[in-house]
Design an enzyme around this catalytic site. Structure first.
Site, PDB file in Angstrom:
ATOM      1  N   SER A 129     -65.035  50.157  -1.372  1.00  0.00           N
ATOM      2  CA  SER A 129     -64.222  49.300  -0.518  1.00  0.00           C
ATOM      3  C   SER A 129     -63.883  47.994  -1.230  1.00  0.00           C
ATOM      4  O   SER A 129     -64.702  47.447  -1.960  1.00  0.00           O
ATOM      5  CB  SER A 129     -64.954  48.984   0.791  1.00  0.00           C
ATOM      6  OG  SER A 129     -64.156  48.140   1.604  1.00  0.00           O
ATOM      7  N   LYS A 183     -69.377  54.491   4.649  1.00  0.00           N
ATOM      8  CA  LYS A 183     -68.035  53.985   4.338  1.00  0.00           C
ATOM      9  C   LYS A 183     -67.082  54.254   5.511  1.00  0.00           C
ATOM     10  O   LYS A 183     -66.227  53.413   5.839  1.00  0.00           O
ATOM     11  CB  LYS A 183     -67.507  54.662   3.073  1.00  0.00           C
ATOM     12  CG  LYS A 183     -66.047  54.324   2.716  1.00  0.00           C
ATOM     13  CD  LYS A 183     -65.820  52.817   2.546  1.00  0.00           C
ATOM     14  CE  LYS A 183     -64.544  52.489   1.807  1.00  0.00           C
ATOM     15  NZ  LYS A 183     -63.318  53.007   2.390  1.00  0.00           N
ATOM     16  N   HIS A 186     -67.772  51.693   8.056  1.00  0.00           N
ATOM     17  CA  HIS A 186     -67.174  50.447   7.560  1.00  0.00           C
ATOM     18  C   HIS A 186     -65.693  50.396   7.913  1.00  0.00           C
ATOM     19  O   HIS A 186     -65.180  49.395   8.433  1.00  0.00           O
ATOM     20  CB  HIS A 186     -67.354  50.343   6.038  1.00  0.00           C
ATOM     21  CG  HIS A 186     -66.463  49.338   5.375  1.00  0.00           C
ATOM     22  ND1 HIS A 186     -65.126  49.575   5.113  1.00  0.00           N
ATOM     23  CD2 HIS A 186     -66.701  48.088   4.910  1.00  0.00           C
ATOM     24  CE1 HIS A 186     -64.582  48.521   4.530  1.00  0.00           C
ATOM     25  NE2 HIS A 186     -65.518  47.606   4.405  1.00  0.00           N
ATOM     26  N   ASN A 187     -64.982  51.487   7.648  1.00  0.00           N
ATOM     27  CA  ASN A 187     -63.545  51.511   7.923  1.00  0.00           C
ATOM     28  C   ASN A 187     -63.255  51.442   9.418  1.00  0.00           C
ATOM     29  O   ASN A 187     -62.276  50.828   9.842  1.00  0.00           O
ATOM     30  CB  ASN A 187     -62.914  52.772   7.322  1.00  0.00           C
ATOM     31  CG  ASN A 187     -62.745  52.662   5.819  1.00  0.00           C
ATOM     32  OD1 ASN A 187     -63.446  51.907   5.160  1.00  0.00           O
ATOM     33  ND2 ASN A 187     -61.836  53.429   5.270  1.00  0.00           N
ATOM     34  N   GLU A 190     -63.612  47.974  10.354  1.00  0.00           N
ATOM     35  CA  GLU A 190     -62.408  47.294   9.849  1.00  0.00           C
ATOM     36  C   GLU A 190     -61.251  47.437  10.848  1.00  0.00           C
ATOM     37  O   GLU A 190     -60.545  46.464  11.135  1.00  0.00           O
ATOM     38  CB  GLU A 190     -62.031  47.908   8.501  1.00  0.00           C
ATOM     39  CG  GLU A 190     -60.796  47.359   7.836  1.00  0.00           C
ATOM     40  CD  GLU A 190     -60.457  48.127   6.568  1.00  0.00           C
ATOM     41  OE1 GLU A 190     -59.301  48.566   6.435  1.00  0.00           O
ATOM     42  OE2 GLU A 190     -61.359  48.304   5.731  1.00  0.00           O
TER      43      GLU A 190
END
Length: 482
Positions: A129, A183, A186-187, A190
């Site tokens: 990222s 991940k 995380h996205n 986001e």
């Protein structure tokens, strides 16, 4: 000729910049791209004079690598990854390592890891990222897969990643698809962060009549305090950019948002785990709604309702928006961490939740001061059930509660959509509610489907059925969770 420390396949923006990053840290890198002309152009351009070796086939690439050989894939998720794995398996040998640095879906990484390990090789699925700049200057890296691979790739990964207060924003996440799962979350977070900022922007723009420059000034102020983050910073900068005629460029960008699917994957994973992820789900659906531009334009007139404007002390209202943004952000991360906690139990991962916050402190899109508080919360209690229960965050939620509620209420009364703010508040209220109306819901299920229910005056796990109509008898439905 000296052999390369690592090979990389895929010279798109992220791949190229990762190669330049690795080379700048003293590593020799061999590169291959399916389009050979791209390799030649790279070697003649940015890579000229660097410790970067070019290959025109997978066979050539593998021949350029030190043993145990390490090959990183930076290609589009999906079939391309599987095809390259098959090609590499004919060239590599037991002990060599295949690394997928793309945005692969974690079940695919679970499958690929097991498959490659059966062949005697090691496999890593790593979240990467930080975008173009992060790839070049230091991304956040989230590797998982075959544990034996970590010692081999750690010197490279922890050299090229971002560092915060001297600590690398990269550590081993866990087995199988753990790295790509983290991940993915995380996205998803986001998505949530971006939607929350957009709702604050719309409240100040449409509800309070502020100009982009005025909103940018408030964001600049917020970015010096608890909301200090990469996304707040770039939003401030975006709002200050002018078009050729001096008008705010942001006002001329069509209001339809794109997405690549990782937010949707996060929401689906939450449904699979039975974990409430309401805010990120609303963020995904808000992008879907934005895509209905022509429908929304047609609906604007027939569905128009005369609603009172937002009135009151501007400074107080903007302070309330800031509190709503911060409180909702806490909820979003709490939901994301709850999802990781649930998945860790499902898949047998031993996730270091404080360590994950540290990995996200630098290099990645959601990097912020806020993440340091998350690390502290898990350092104090690594068995924390929900982030909202940590002393710091529970205190902040209490502090922000009045402004949060006022912002949601004012927005709804004025007809301004705040789905992420409102869903976060709904989750907060539901989570702290000792008695929800699910007793009535369960009675309804038992009425029409004989699904049974538990009683408050009986031990958990003991189920009862009532013949509500007098016609159903004692037969009950099996108990299951979809």
């Amino acid at each position: 000729m000296a052999l390369a420390d690592i090979g990389l396949i895929g010279l798109a923006v992220m791949g190229e910049n990762l190669v330049m990053n690795m080379e700048s840290k003293g590593f020799t890198v061999a590169v291959y791209n399916r389009t050979a002309e791209k390799v030649d152009a790279f070697l003649a351009g940015r890579a000229s004079g660097k410790r970067i070796l070019g290959a025109h086939s997978v066979h050539e690439l593998c021949a350029l690598l030190k043993k145990p050989r390490k090959v990183m894939l930076m290609v589009r998720a999906g079939r391309a990854v599987d095809e390259l794995i098959e090609a590499l398996l004919t060239e590599l040998e037991p002990g060599d390592i295949i690394i997928d640095g793309g945005n692969s879906h974690f079940p695919d990484t679970e499958r690929r890891c097991a498959y490659v390990e059966q062949k005697g090789l090691l496999y890593v699925g790593s979240g990467v990222s930080g975008g173009e700049e992060g790839a070049l200057k230091g991304p956040s890296l989230m590797p998982g897969g075959s544990p034996a691979a970590w010692a081999q790739i750690a010197p490279i990964f922890q050299s090229i990643c971002a560092h915060t207060e001297g600590a690398p924003c990269c550590d081993w996440v866990g087995q199988g698809g753990a790295g790509h799962f983290v991940k993915m979350v995380h996205n998803g977070i986001e998505y949530g962060d971006m939607q929350l900022i957009c709702e604050a922007y719309q409240f100040m723009r449409d509800g309070l009549g502020l100009s982009p420059d005025e909103i940018a000034e408030y964001l600049d102020e917020w970015n010096r305090n608890e909301l200090d983050s990469y996304l707040i910073g770039i939003t401030r900068d975006i709002l200050r950019v002018k078009d050729a005629d001096g008008a705010p460029l942001v006002d001329r960008i069509l209001d339809t948002a794109g997405q690549k699917g990782t937010g949707k994957w996060t929401a689906i994973a939450a449904l699979d785990e039975g974990t409430p992820l309401t805010l990120i789900g609303e963020a995904v659906f808000s992008r879907c709604l934005s895509a209905l531009k022509e429908e929304r334009v047609r609906a604007a007139e027939p569905l128009n309702c005369a609603l009172p404007p937002i009135e009151g002390d501007r400074a107080a209202l903007i302070s309330d928006v800031r509190d709503a943004l911060y409180a909702s952000k806490i909820v979003s991360y709490a939901q994301g961490y709850a999802l990781m906690r649930s998945a860790a139990q499902t898949y047998g991962w031993n996730l270091n939740y404080g360590g994950i916050a540290l990995m996200w402190r630098g290099g990645c899109i959601i990097r912020s001061v806020f993440l340091g508080k998350i690390k502290e919360a898990f350092d104090q209690d690594d068995s924390l059930e929900n982030l909202m229960l940590s002393p710091y965050f529970s205190q902040e939620l209490r502090r922000c509660q009045s402004g949060w509620r006022n912002t949601c209420a004012r927005a709804m009364l004025a007809g301004l959509p705040v789905p992420a703010f409102a869903s976060a508040l709904g989750y907060f209220d539901g989570y702290r509610c000792k008695r929800l109306p699910a007793n009535l819901l369960q009675a309804q299920r038992d009425y029409f489907g004989a699904h049974t229910y538990e009683r408050t005056d009986a031990p958990r796990g003991q189920f009862f059925h009532t013949d509500w109509t007098g016609l159903g008898g004692a037969t009950v439905s099996g108990t299951y969770n979809a």
